[in-house]
Design a protein around this motif. Sequence first.
Motif, short mmCIF file in Angstrom:
data_model
loop_
_atom_site.label_atom_id
_atom_site.label_comp_id
_atom_site.label_asym_id
_atom_site.label_seq_id
_atom_site.Cartn_x
_atom_site.Cartn_y
_atom_site.Cartn_z
N GLN A 151 0.81 -1.21 0.00
CA GLN A 151 0.00 0.00 0.00
C GLN A 151 0.85 1.28 0.00
N GLU A 152 2.04 1.15 0.56
CA GLU A 152 2.86 2.34 0.83
C GLU A 152 3.39 3.03 -0.43
N TYR A 153 3.46 2.32 -1.52
CA TYR A 153 4.01 2.89 -2.75
C TYR A 153 3.06 2.68 -3.92
N GLN A 154 3.14 3.58 -4.91
CA GLN A 154 2.46 3.36 -6.19
C GLN A 154 3.46 2.62 -7.06
N LEU A 155 3.36 1.32 -7.12
CA LEU A 155 4.38 0.55 -7.84
C LEU A 155 3.98 0.34 -9.29
N HIS A 156 4.93 0.58 -10.20
CA HIS A 156 4.72 0.27 -11.62
C HIS A 156 5.68 -0.87 -11.94
N ILE A 157 5.12 -2.05 -12.09
CA ILE A 157 5.98 -3.24 -12.20
C ILE A 157 6.00 -3.73 -13.64
N ASP A 158 7.19 -3.92 -14.15
CA ASP A 158 7.36 -4.50 -15.49
C ASP A 158 8.18 -5.77 -15.39
N TRP A 159 8.08 -6.53 -16.45
CA TRP A 159 8.80 -7.81 -16.47
C TRP A 159 9.76 -7.83 -17.66
N CYS A 160 10.89 -8.43 -17.42
CA CYS A 160 11.87 -8.56 -18.51
C CYS A 160 12.49 -9.95 -18.37
N TYR A 161 12.48 -10.75 -19.45
CA TYR A 161 13.02 -12.11 -19.33
C TYR A 161 14.35 -12.27 -20.07
N LYS A 162 14.70 -11.22 -20.85
CA LYS A 162 15.97 -11.33 -21.58
C LYS A 162 17.03 -10.46 -20.90
N TYR A 163 18.19 -11.10 -20.71
CA TYR A 163 19.29 -10.41 -20.03
C TYR A 163 19.66 -9.12 -20.75
N SER A 164 19.78 -9.19 -22.10
CA SER A 164 20.23 -8.02 -22.88
C SER A 164 19.24 -6.85 -22.75
N ASP A 165 17.92 -7.18 -22.69
CA ASP A 165 16.93 -6.09 -22.52
C ASP A 165 17.05 -5.45 -21.13
N ALA A 166 17.36 -6.34 -20.16
CA ALA A 166 17.51 -5.83 -18.78
C ALA A 166 18.67 -4.84 -18.71
N VAL A 167 19.80 -5.19 -19.36
CA VAL A 167 20.98 -4.32 -19.35
C VAL A 167 20.65 -3.00 -20.05
N LYS A 168 19.89 -3.10 -21.15
CA LYS A 168 19.52 -1.90 -21.89
C LYS A 168 18.71 -0.95 -20.98
N ASN A 169 17.76 -1.54 -20.23
CA ASN A 169 16.97 -0.72 -19.31
C ASN A 169 17.84 -0.07 -18.23
N LEU A 170 18.84 -0.86 -17.81
CA LEU A 170 19.77 -0.35 -16.79
C LEU A 170 20.54 0.85 -17.36
N GLN A 171 21.00 0.67 -18.58
CA GLN A 171 21.77 1.74 -19.24
C GLN A 171 20.94 3.01 -19.36
N GLU A 172 19.66 2.81 -19.71
CA GLU A 172 18.80 3.98 -19.96
C GLU A 172 18.16 4.51 -18.68
N SER A 173 18.47 3.85 -17.58
CA SER A 173 17.98 4.29 -16.28
C SER A 173 16.45 4.40 -16.24
N ASN A 174 15.80 3.34 -16.76
CA ASN A 174 14.35 3.39 -16.90
C ASN A 174 13.59 3.07 -15.61
N TYR A 175 14.27 2.46 -14.62
CA TYR A 175 13.57 2.01 -13.40
C TYR A 175 14.25 2.52 -12.14
N ASP A 176 13.44 2.56 -11.05
CA ASP A 176 13.99 3.02 -9.77
C ASP A 176 14.61 1.86 -9.00
N MET A 177 14.20 0.61 -9.37
CA MET A 177 14.68 -0.54 -8.61
C MET A 177 14.58 -1.80 -9.47
#
Lengths: 482, 156
Positions: free
Chosen positions: A31-57
């Motif tokens: 309840q404490e946060y408005q969470l926007h949760i996405d899923w990623c199953y490919k390692y390379s896509d995850a790294v790309k998101n990391l590079q682009e700083s798309n998520y807080d966690m």
Amino acid sequence: MSMKSPNVRILIIDDDEDDFFITSEYMRQIQEYQLHIDWCYKYSDAVKNLQESNYDMYFVDYRLGARTGLDFLKEAVKLGREEPIVLLTGKGNKDVDIEAMQMGATDYLIKTELTTDKLERCIRYSLERTAYLKALRANEKKYRSIFELSKDAVFIADQELRFIDMNGATSALLGYEKEELKNKRMYDLIADEIDKGLLQKIVADEGEANDMELEVETKNGERKTCIFSVTATVDNDGAYYQGLLHDITNLRRAEKANLMIEKLGATGRLVRTLAHEVRNPLNNINMSVEQLLQSADEGDETQLFLDIVQRNSKRIGDIITELLDTSRPTDLVFDRCSLQAIMDESVAEAIDRITLQHVNMQIRYSDEPCYILANKEKLKIAFLNIIINAVEAVPAGTGELSITIDGMRDAHVVTIKDNGCGIPEENISRLFEPYFTSKRNGMGLGLAATLNILQSHKANIDVTSVVKQGTTFTITFPASQA
Amino acid sequence: MSSRTLVSRKGLSATVKQEPASDNTVSLYEIVREAIQQAQSNRKDLMLVFRCEALPSISCNAMLIKDLLHRLIDLILAEGQADSRLFLYINSIGGADQEPLTLEFHTNIKAGPEWCEHNGPAIQTCLQLASDLEAGLLVNEIKNTGCIFSLSFPVK
């Protein structure tokens, strides 16, 4: 008024969709946060998101096909990302847990033990911790920047005052590379043995030293006057010292030059008044002698004595003229000239004395011509006076004279160094005073005139000397830009 | 008519036929000045501190003395012999009535054995030319300082 829950964007990296579904379901109940949760199953896509700083966690599964969650952590370190990363795994493994923490994972959760409370606590701790770390890093960056960009030499040293870390200004001031300095102690750089002993005692007794004026010797042997402060600090790694060196060489030079100008100014005023007062009666003497000479008989003894009076009156007149020339501020016409060319002419003027004294002369110039605004004839005399003094000071047969000209962007430096008898410390401050001489037949006007000429060229002159070892004149001219 | 072998600084030699020349009055100062100017225009990189005192005029074979002084100055000003900027100071001693005249070339080049070996042919030529003029050429090495080339002319 209710507080709006903060938005947090979360990426779950897991190659198993069912696991993603379960984890995200637990999260959605927070309840404490408005969470926007996405899923990623490919390692390379995850790294790309990391590079682009798309998520807080990021929640990353330990097993990701050919890759692991640890690879993702490594990638985050490499990219310098600061967002919290939580490692998820299907079974407890203490080694992986430790390794993940060492690599910067914020937390390590076992999938089978997940609960909404546990995930909420994990997200809250992770976000707060990351916020603290960010603030800490920003502070560290700010203070590091103050340390690095400081114009003063700032350093950290061990209890022996051996350099541990230092800023760029320390290297620039002392002329040593950072790595070279790490093998040196502050004490090794202090030029004066008495100052060195005093500093050691003060640091040992009081654990700090404040505003000590010291002379430090740089890598190329140049001595610089500095204000030195050092304070002991204790942290978890033990005691260390923070030191600060403030270079006041130019300030001291300017003070010395001002003092000299004031002294010369006062001497000049006195000399001009005195000369005026002496010249008037001297004119009367000369005119009377001329009258008497006209009425004296040829071959008379009176004529002989009158000649003596006339000759000596003339001598007094010449001395007054010379003295006035020395004390009068010189008004010169300046042209753009190369220091090398002027020095060559000065050396050529003195070369008979240099060769007859068998002086070993070394002349080294900067390859590029060092241009200054100069009155060539006057400056030639100034250099010549210093060179002749050097030649007269060195022992015949074993004398050494070194003349160098170094060009820099804003200034050119002329150094004239001899291995002569040297000048006692108490005489150095009087060196440029009119009528101060240590030579038997010297008038004491040569260096006074030299200083006058050099000051007209806006040059800075510095003299260092050690009795029985030699004297060095360092003259710094402002460069003339093309 | 006599012949003479000249050896250049690079070791090239040539035999020249020489007319017996009569003596003329020549200004040593002018020859030295010309030789220095020529050396400076041939070598733009020549960094030289030079001073020459007033030298007398003498009566001798003009061609030979000119050749000798040019070669001697070239020898002294050859590249890479001094640790610092090159200097050359020329003065004369004597030369009054019935007094031998000596020209002294003070310089900071190190005229040690290696220098002699390197400049052997040029030195030989200078010695030969000096001998033709009935003059003597000596090199005195001054410890740490350089050397003095002394060219002594006989009393005429």
